[in-house]
Motif scaffolding. Structure first.
Motif, mmCIF file in Angstrom:
data_model
loop_
_atom_site.group_PDB
_atom_site.id
_atom_site.type_symbol
_atom_site.label_atom_id
_atom_site.label_comp_id
_atom_site.label_asym_id
_atom_site.label_seq_id
_atom_site.Cartn_x
_atom_site.Cartn_y
_atom_site.Cartn_z
ATOM 1 N N LYS A 23 0.844 -1.211 0.000
ATOM 2 C CA LYS A 23 0.000 0.000 0.000
ATOM 3 C C LYS A 23 0.877 1.258 0.000
ATOM 4 N N GLU B 37 7.433 3.271 3.105
ATOM 5 C CA GLU B 37 7.826 2.053 2.405
ATOM 6 C C GLU B 37 9.182 1.551 2.891
ATOM 7 N N TYR C 156 3.828 1.506 -1.204
ATOM 8 C CA TYR C 156 4.455 1.574 -2.536
ATOM 9 C C TYR C 156 3.497 2.215 -3.534
ATOM 10 N N HIS C 157 2.236 1.804 -3.477
ATOM 11 C CA HIS C 157 1.250 2.354 -4.415
ATOM 12 C C HIS C 157 0.874 3.792 -4.078
ATOM 13 N N ASP C 158 1.017 4.189 -2.813
ATOM 14 C CA ASP C 158 0.731 5.570 -2.409
ATOM 15 C C ASP C 158 1.940 6.484 -2.592
ATOM 16 N N ASP C 159 3.051 5.947 -3.070
ATOM 17 C CA ASP C 159 4.306 6.691 -3.261
ATOM 18 C C ASP C 159 4.806 7.343 -1.980
#
Length: 159
Positions: A50, A60, A52-55
């Protein structure tokens, strides 16, 4: 100056019986912590994905480190569980070399476990921390018992 010598286990059991009981208890707790660390690792990975996908790079990175340490602890507790079972066999058969090897392994494991656990303890729940502190204190007593039994076996062999 060495470790203190114990005469009995918990003022009730002889050293051999006490080592068998503590070895079995350590094996049970090692297996319990093995399972707990698997659960912790499994709950961290979705959070890492999550992040990673939220930058969120900092989250992370923190979760990746925690995940890696959790996997390392899983492997360490699995190894500890196997060594605990081997230790119980060594005590039952009164093999001083197995008890000495367990003593050396335990010191290495203790240092690695303390380092990895306390490095990541702010991220663990109160229950996980409580079980780990109880486990560490129990292992300190177990290592005193195993050292005393090892010394007892060596004095028997000399006579």
């Amino acid at each position: 100056m060495g470790l203190p010598q114990l005469e009995t286990c918990c003022f009730v059991l002889d050293l051999k019986t006490g080592n068998i009981v503590m070895g079995c208890l350590n094996a049970f707790l090692s297996f319990t912590l093995f399972v707990i660390m698997i659960v912790v690792a499994c709950t961290i990975e979705p959070l890492e994905v999550k992040a990673y996908h939220d930058d969120d790079v900092s989250a992370e990175a923190a979760l990746t480190g925690l995940y890696a340490m959790s996997i390392i602890l899983v492997i360490m507790f699995l190894a500890k569980f196997c060594f605990d079972l081997f230790f119980v066999y060594g005590v039952v058969m009164e093999k001083a070399s197995i008890i000495r090897a367990y003593f050396v392994m335990w010191i290495v494991f203790f240092l690695l476990s303390m380092f990895t656990f306390f490095l990541n303890s702010p991220h663990y729940s109160a229950g996980t921390i409580s079980v780990e502190v109880f486990y560490i204190s129990l292992n300190v007593y177990a290592i005193l018992l195993s050292n005393s039994f090892y010394k007892l076996l060596n004095t028997r062999e000399e006579v």
